[in-house]
Motif scaffolding. Structure first.
Motif, PDB file in Angstrom:
ATOM      1  N   ILE A   1      10.275   6.638  -6.682  1.00 35.44           N
ATOM      2  CA  ILE A   1       9.155   5.808  -7.113  1.00 35.44           C
ATOM      3  C   ILE A   1       8.280   5.555  -5.894  1.00 35.44           C
ATOM      4  N   ALA A   2       6.990   5.812  -6.008  1.00 40.68           N
ATOM      5  CA  ALA A   2       6.045   5.617  -4.913  1.00 40.68           C
ATOM      6  C   ALA A   2       4.937   4.669  -5.358  1.00 40.68           C
ATOM      7  N   THR A   3       4.339   4.003  -4.383  1.00 38.16           N
ATOM      8  CA  THR A   3       3.208   3.137  -4.722  1.00 38.16           C
ATOM      9  C   THR A   3       2.065   3.971  -5.293  1.00 38.16           C
ATOM     10  N   VAL A   4       1.694   5.015  -4.588  1.00 39.34           N
ATOM     11  CA  VAL A   4       0.574   5.842  -5.032  1.00 39.34           C
ATOM     12  C   VAL A   4       0.787   7.267  -4.540  1.00 39.34           C
ATOM     13  N   LEU A   5       0.267   8.225  -5.311  1.00 40.09           N
ATOM     14  CA  LEU A   5       0.342   9.647  -4.967  1.00 40.09           C
ATOM     15  C   LEU A   5      -1.075  10.187  -4.763  1.00 40.09           C
ATOM     16  N   PRO A   6      -1.224  11.379  -4.207  1.00 41.80           N
ATOM     17  CA  PRO A   6      -2.567  11.934  -4.016  1.00 41.80           C
ATOM     18  C   PRO A   6      -3.357  11.960  -5.321  1.00 41.80           C
TER      19      PRO A   6
ATOM     20  N   PRO B   1       0.795  -1.231   0.000  1.00 42.70           N
ATOM     21  CA  PRO B   1       0.000   0.000   0.000  1.00 42.70           C
ATOM     22  C   PRO B   1       0.829   1.283   0.000  1.00 42.70           C
ATOM     23  N   ALA B   2       1.863   1.351   0.804  1.00 46.05           N
ATOM     24  CA  ALA B   2       2.602   2.610   0.959  1.00 46.05           C
ATOM     25  C   ALA B   2       4.089   2.310   1.014  1.00 46.05           C
ATOM     26  N   ALA B   3       4.806   2.665  -0.042  1.00 47.88           N
ATOM     27  CA  ALA B   3       6.245   2.415  -0.089  1.00 47.88           C
ATOM     28  C   ALA B   3       6.877   3.358  -1.097  1.00 47.88           C
ATOM     29  N   THR B   4       8.170   3.567  -0.940  1.00 46.09           N
ATOM     30  CA  THR B   4       8.942   4.375  -1.887  1.00 46.09           C
ATOM     31  C   THR B   4      10.269   3.685  -2.165  1.00 46.09           C
ATOM     32  N   ALA B   5      10.883   4.050  -3.273  1.00 49.40           N
ATOM     33  CA  ALA B   5      12.223   3.585  -3.630  1.00 49.40           C
ATOM     34  C   ALA B   5      12.837   4.646  -4.540  1.00 49.40           C
ATOM     35  N   THR B   6      14.138   4.720  -4.570  1.00 52.29           N
ATOM     36  CA  THR B   6      14.838   5.729  -5.365  1.00 52.29           C
ATOM     37  C   THR B   6      15.513   5.082  -6.571  1.00 52.29           C
TER      38      THR B   6
ATOM     39  N   GLY C   1       2.003   4.784   6.537  1.00 49.23           N
ATOM     40  CA  GLY C   1       0.949   5.564   5.908  1.00 49.23           C
ATOM     41  C   GLY C   1       1.521   6.400   4.792  1.00 49.23           C
ATOM     42  N   PHE C   2       0.809   7.477   4.450  1.00 47.33           N
ATOM     43  CA  PHE C   2       1.161   8.267   3.280  1.00 47.33           C
ATOM     44  C   PHE C   2       1.695   9.652   3.637  1.00 47.33           C
ATOM     45  N   ASP C   3       2.311   9.769   4.805  1.00 50.92           N
ATOM     46  CA  ASP C   3       2.886  11.058   5.187  1.00 50.92           C
ATOM     47  C   ASP C   3       3.990  11.511   4.238  1.00 50.92           C
ATOM     48  N   PHE C   4       4.581  10.572   3.495  1.00 52.99           N
ATOM     49  CA  PHE C   4       5.622  10.955   2.531  1.00 52.99           C
ATOM     50  C   PHE C   4       5.052  11.817   1.408  1.00 52.99           C
ATOM     51  N   TRP C   5       3.718  11.858   1.273  1.00 49.77           N
ATOM     52  CA  TRP C   5       3.107  12.725   0.263  1.00 49.77           C
ATOM     53  C   TRP C   5       3.455  14.189   0.492  1.00 49.77           C
ATOM     54  N   VAL C   6       3.512  14.563   1.768  1.00 54.92           N
ATOM     55  CA  VAL C   6       3.586  15.995   2.073  1.00 54.92           C
ATOM     56  C   VAL C   6       4.956  16.449   2.537  1.00 54.92           C
TER      57      VAL C   6
ATOM     58  N   GLU D   1      -7.433  16.194   6.500  1.00 51.91           N
ATOM     59  CA  GLU D   1      -8.505  15.200   6.511  1.00 51.91           C
ATOM     60  C   GLU D   1      -8.287  14.151   5.415  1.00 51.91           C
ATOM     61  N   SER D   2      -7.869  14.603   4.232  1.00 47.31           N
ATOM     62  CA  SER D   2      -7.616  13.678   3.131  1.00 47.31           C
ATOM     63  C   SER D   2      -6.478  12.716   3.477  1.00 47.31           C
ATOM     64  N   LEU D   3      -5.417  13.248   4.085  1.00 49.79           N
ATOM     65  CA  LEU D   3      -4.280  12.413   4.458  1.00 49.79           C
ATOM     66  C   LEU D   3      -4.688  11.411   5.532  1.00 49.79           C
ATOM     67  N   GLU D   4      -5.493  11.840   6.482  1.00 52.83           N
ATOM     68  CA  GLU D   4      -5.950  10.936   7.538  1.00 52.83           C
ATOM     69  C   GLU D   4      -6.762   9.784   6.959  1.00 52.83           C
ATOM     70  N   ARG D   5      -7.626  10.096   5.979  1.00 44.12           N
ATOM     71  CA  ARG D   5      -8.423   9.034   5.350  1.00 44.12           C
ATOM     72  C   ARG D   5      -7.521   8.046   4.631  1.00 44.12           C
ATOM     73  N   ALA D   6      -6.517   8.562   3.941  1.00 44.02           N
ATOM     74  CA  ALA D   6      -5.595   7.674   3.230  1.00 44.02           C
ATOM     75  C   ALA D   6      -4.827   6.785   4.208  1.00 44.02           C
ATOM     76  N   ASN D   7      -4.367   7.380   5.300  1.00 41.43           N
ATOM     77  CA  ASN D   7      -3.619   6.606   6.279  1.00 41.43           C
ATOM     78  C   ASN D   7      -4.474   5.519   6.923  1.00 41.43           C
ATOM     79  N   GLU D   8      -5.737   5.819   7.155  1.00 45.13           N
ATOM     80  CA  GLU D   8      -6.638   4.834   7.750  1.00 45.13           C
ATOM     81  C   GLU D   8      -6.883   3.653   6.816  1.00 45.13           C
ATOM     82  N   SER D   9      -6.762   3.883   5.518  1.00 47.40           N
ATOM     83  CA  SER D   9      -7.024   2.813   4.548  1.00 47.40           C
ATOM     84  C   SER D   9      -5.802   1.935   4.286  1.00 47.40           C
ATOM     85  N   ALA D  10      -4.634   2.343   4.771  1.00 55.23           N
ATOM     86  CA  ALA D  10      -3.402   1.596   4.503  1.00 55.23           C
ATOM     87  C   ALA D  10      -3.412   0.266   5.251  1.00 55.23           C
TER      88      ALA D  10
END
Length: 295
Positions: A69-74, A46-51, A150-155, A166-175
């Protein structure tokens, strides 16, 4: 004369000069370092990165040396060029052609030259002359996946407004809670709801991997540890991803030994050149019938 023959020669020439659609590639990440981790990031993590780094002379003008490289972006953006100059590309944003490698390479190129602070929101359809990842990236470098809770790496260090938070919290809850196991490449423990699984991207072509699992299943050797039951397999990017359901109360570290033992058995079964027995052919048919193709 046929209709095609009566068309002006210039029109026929123009048609023949048009770019051809990208051909279908069953294993789009083949030839890249850690092919199985590319598939895992594309499909099951669900949530990962690599360079990654550009090959010498292959970076677009003004592009940074490295791309994340990220799994998913906003909003499932294919790419993002941050104000800081960092370039991120999301590889779960869907296919634009029959070759995922070309699609991701195109997202990298577009995000690299986008204005700082701008996302890439759509991708044009890749064509046969669109470069592939194997054409633009340094394939001698490592591809080391970093999992995130979670997706804190987005920001990064950016401040979010109320809607953004709120959007980030929803994404993190779904991870889905996911842990990469050390005992085998691209093996992951994950918990989905009240059930727990081990999902593992095997490095062999689909038929070899299915045959190996069939040999083990027919011999009663397909359990992971004492109670891990082989449920079936996903197919993705030309590779097989078997899934075992394990004790829901177990922790990821408890499966290191079991995965190590299973890796030894799978490697041996995949290397076997003996024809499948009747029982093994039946097991293979059962596994094939339970396979699900991702994308």
């Amino acid at each position: 004369m046929g209709k095609a023959s009566r068309r002006p020669r210039s029109e026929r020439a123009d048609r023949s000069a048009r770019p051809l659609p990208a051909p279908f590639v069953a294993r789009p990440f083949e030839g890249l370092p850690n092919e199985t981790d590319w598939v895992a990031m594309r499909e099951i993590v669900p949530a990962a990165t690599a360079t990654v780094r550009f090959a010498k002379g292959k970076a677009p003008e003004g592009a940074p040396d490295e791309v994340t490289i990220a799994t998913v972006l906003p909003l499932a953006w294919p790419g993002l060029h941050r104000e800081s100059g960092e370039v991120l590309v999301g590889i779960q944003s869907g296919n634009a052609s029959g070759d995922t490698s070309r699609d991701i390479a195109q997202a990298i190129a577009l995000a690299s030259v986008a204005e700082a602070g701008s996302p890439v929101t759509t991708l044009p359809v890749s064509m046969a002359d669109t470069p592939r990842l194997q054409d633009i990236l340094d394939t001698d470098g490592a591809f080391e996946m970093q999992l995130h809770e979670g997706f804190d790496f987005w920001v990064a260090d950016a401040d979010l407004d109320a809607d953004g938070k709120e959007s980030l919290e929803r994404a993190n809850e779904s991870a889905i809670p996911t842990v990469k196991l050390d005992a085998a490449p691209s093996a992951f423990w994950c918990r989905i709801g009240e059930r727990t699984y081990v999902r593992w991207v095997l490095p062999f072509d689909e038929d070899t991997a299915t045959g190996a699992l069939a040999r083990l299943h027919a011999a009663g050797e397909s359990h992971l540890g004492e109670d891990g039951r082989l449920l079936g397999c996903f197919r993705s990017s030309g590779l097989l991803i078997p899934v075992w359901e394990v004790d829901p109360g177990s922790a990821a570290a408890e499966f290191e030994d079991a995965v190590a033992a299973m890796k030894t058995k799978i490697d041996a079964a995949a290397a076997s050149t003996e024809p499948l027995t009747a029982a093994e052919r039946g097991a293979k048919a059962g596994l094939t019938n339970r396979q699900v193709t991702l994308r």
